[in-house]
Design a protein around this motif. Sequence first.
Motif, PDB file in Angstrom:
ATOM      1  N   THR A  41      75.446  48.053  -7.663  1.00 13.35           N
ATOM      2  CA  THR A  41      75.216  49.490  -7.523  1.00 13.35           C
ATOM      3  C   THR A  41      73.727  49.656  -7.278  1.00 13.35           C
ATOM      4  N   TYR A  42      73.385  50.298  -6.173  1.00 11.95           N
ATOM      5  CA  TYR A  42      71.983  50.398  -5.762  1.00 11.95           C
ATOM      6  C   TYR A  42      71.696  51.772  -5.173  1.00 11.95           C
ATOM      7  N   ARG A  43      70.423  52.038  -5.058  1.00 10.67           N
ATOM      8  CA  ARG A  43      69.950  53.291  -4.471  1.00 10.67           C
ATOM      9  C   ARG A  43      68.771  52.955  -3.562  1.00 10.67           C
ATOM     10  N   ILE A  44      68.775  53.548  -2.391  1.00  7.10           N
ATOM     11  CA  ILE A  44      67.595  53.452  -1.530  1.00  7.10           C
ATOM     12  C   ILE A  44      66.582  54.432  -2.118  1.00  7.10           C
ATOM     13  N   ALA A  45      65.364  53.971  -2.342  1.00  9.43           N
ATOM     14  CA  ALA A  45      64.345  54.805  -2.977  1.00  9.43           C
ATOM     15  C   ALA A  45      64.207  56.136  -2.241  1.00  9.43           C
ATOM     16  N   GLY A  46      64.190  57.194  -3.004  1.00 12.28           N
ATOM     17  CA  GLY A  46      64.053  58.532  -2.448  1.00 12.28           C
ATOM     18  C   GLY A  46      65.370  59.229  -2.189  1.00 12.28           C
ATOM     19  N   GLU A  47      66.481  58.506  -2.252  1.00 15.99           N
ATOM     20  CA  GLU A  47      67.794  59.121  -2.049  1.00 15.99           C
ATOM     21  C   GLU A  47      68.423  59.427  -3.402  1.00 15.99           C
ATOM     22  N   ASP A  48      69.233  60.471  -3.430  1.00 22.33           N
ATOM     23  CA  ASP A  48      69.859  60.894  -4.681  1.00 22.33           C
ATOM     24  C   ASP A  48      71.091  60.081  -5.043  1.00 22.33           C
ATOM     25  N   ARG A  49      71.861  59.646  -4.058  1.00 20.24           N
ATOM     26  CA  ARG A  49      73.128  59.007  -4.375  1.00 20.24           C
ATOM     27  C   ARG A  49      73.016  57.488  -4.396  1.00 20.24           C
ATOM     28  N   CYS A  50      73.857  56.906  -5.252  1.00 18.62           N
ATOM     29  CA  CYS A  50      73.962  55.445  -5.358  1.00 18.62           C
ATOM     30  C   CYS A  50      75.130  54.977  -4.504  1.00 18.62           C
ATOM     31  N   GLU A  51      75.058  53.736  -4.094  1.00 17.77           N
ATOM     32  CA  GLU A  51      76.152  53.058  -3.400  1.00 17.77           C
ATOM     33  C   GLU A  51      76.574  51.877  -4.268  1.00 17.77           C
ATOM     34  N   LYS A  52      77.863  51.537  -4.203  1.00 11.68           N
ATOM     35  CA  LYS A  52      78.357  50.343  -4.891  1.00 11.68           C
ATOM     36  C   LYS A  52      79.113  49.513  -3.871  1.00 11.68           C
ATOM     37  N   ARG A  53      78.620  48.296  -3.637  1.00 14.12           N
ATOM     38  CA  ARG A  53      79.225  47.391  -2.660  1.00 14.12           C
ATOM     39  C   ARG A  53      79.242  45.979  -3.224  1.00 14.12           C
ATOM     40  N   MET A  54      80.168  45.166  -2.678  1.00 11.60           N
ATOM     41  CA  MET A  54      80.209  43.754  -3.032  1.00 11.60           C
ATOM     42  C   MET A  54      79.307  42.996  -2.065  1.00 11.60           C
ATOM     43  N   LEU A  55      78.358  42.249  -2.599  1.00  8.75           N
ATOM     44  CA  LEU A  55      77.434  41.459  -1.790  1.00  8.75           C
ATOM     45  C   LEU A  55      78.173  40.226  -1.283  1.00  8.75           C
ATOM     46  N   ILE A  56      78.215  40.054   0.043  1.00  9.21           N
ATOM     47  CA  ILE A  56      79.008  38.963   0.610  1.00  9.21           C
ATOM     48  C   ILE A  56      78.213  38.114   1.601  1.00  9.21           C
ATOM     49  N   HIS A  57      78.698  36.902   1.801  1.00 11.35           N
ATOM     50  CA  HIS A  57      78.239  36.040   2.893  1.00 11.35           C
ATOM     51  C   HIS A  57      78.818  36.647   4.170  1.00 11.35           C
ATOM     52  N   PRO A  58      78.110  36.598   5.288  1.00 13.01           N
ATOM     53  CA  PRO A  58      78.607  37.242   6.515  1.00 13.01           C
ATOM     54  C   PRO A  58      79.939  36.698   7.030  1.00 13.01           C
ATOM     55  N   ASP A  59      80.336  35.502   6.618  1.00 12.77           N
ATOM     56  CA  ASP A  59      81.616  34.941   7.054  1.00 12.77           C
ATOM     57  C   ASP A  59      82.795  35.388   6.191  1.00 12.77           C
ATOM     58  N   ASP A  60      82.524  36.076   5.089  1.00 11.57           N
ATOM     59  CA  ASP A  60      83.563  36.417   4.111  1.00 11.57           C
ATOM     60  C   ASP A  60      83.905  37.910   4.145  1.00 11.57           C
ATOM     61  N   HIS A  61      84.769  38.283   5.032  1.00 11.67           N
ATOM     62  CA  HIS A  61      85.182  39.682   5.096  1.00 11.67           C
ATOM     63  C   HIS A  61      86.573  39.814   4.504  1.00 11.67           C
ATOM     64  N   MET A  62      86.697  40.604   3.443  1.00 14.17           N
ATOM     65  CA  MET A  62      87.996  40.846   2.827  1.00 14.17           C
ATOM     66  C   MET A  62      88.315  42.332   2.793  1.00 14.17           C
ATOM     67  N   TRP A  63      87.306  43.138   2.509  1.00 12.09           N
ATOM     68  CA  TRP A  63      87.499  44.551   2.250  1.00 12.09           C
ATOM     69  C   TRP A  63      86.284  45.313   2.793  1.00 12.09           C
ATOM     70  N   PRO A  64      86.142  45.427   4.125  1.00 14.35           N
ATOM     71  CA  PRO A  64      84.927  45.937   4.747  1.00 14.35           C
ATOM     72  C   PRO A  64      84.341  47.236   4.167  1.00 14.35           C
TER      73      PRO A  64
ATOM     74  N   ALA B 215      84.040  48.162   1.247  1.00 12.93           N
ATOM     75  CA  ALA B 215      83.399  47.915  -0.045  1.00 12.93           C
ATOM     76  C   ALA B 215      82.392  46.772   0.001  1.00 12.93           C
ATOM     77  N   GLU B 216      82.129  46.215   1.184  1.00 13.08           N
ATOM     78  CA  GLU B 216      81.272  45.036   1.292  1.00 13.08           C
ATOM     79  C   GLU B 216      79.885  45.372   1.840  1.00 13.08           C
ATOM     80  N   LEU B 217      78.946  44.486   1.519  1.00 11.46           N
ATOM     81  CA  LEU B 217      77.596  44.559   2.051  1.00 11.46           C
ATOM     82  C   LEU B 217      77.151  43.131   2.335  1.00 11.46           C
TER      83      LEU B 217
END
Length: 140
Positions: free
Chosen positions: A65-88, A90-92
């Motif tokens: 769960t992260y926030r880009i500095a200066g933005e109000d909302r948080c994002e929650k994504r699964m950190l993935i290797h670029p070859d591992d796509h399961m659930w686009p 929800a992935e980052l």
Amino acid sequence: MTMSAFLPPITLTRRDHQRLARTADRLAGQMHPLATPLLRELRRATICGPDEIPDDVAVLDTFVTYRIAGEDRCEKRMLIHPDDHMWPPAELSVLTPVGLSLLGLRAGDRMPLLGSDAAPEACVEVEAVGPRVAGGFVPL
């Protein structure tokens, strides 16, 4: 003083480090714009075994769960290797500036956006880390 002296420490598992090093080497040969920043991060990472990694460290297959500095909302994504796509939705991928910047950080860390054309003061803040995904399933 170098730029890396101002960056928060990062921690990776041995498996993630090896896998990402192979990917970075391949991408460097393709002149990918994030190959050099990825290699730089891998060189400064502390490496540990999978059972030694703290629960609050953003490694591959972990929700962040992260926030880009200066933005109000948080994002929650699964950190993935670029070859591992399961659930686009929800992935980052770590081959994005935000994903690369989150790699190896702990909850509470703040990191400049690596490999980005954003303003130099642009950064990402880690709000929370977890859960880890095992075998394609989120543990309860």
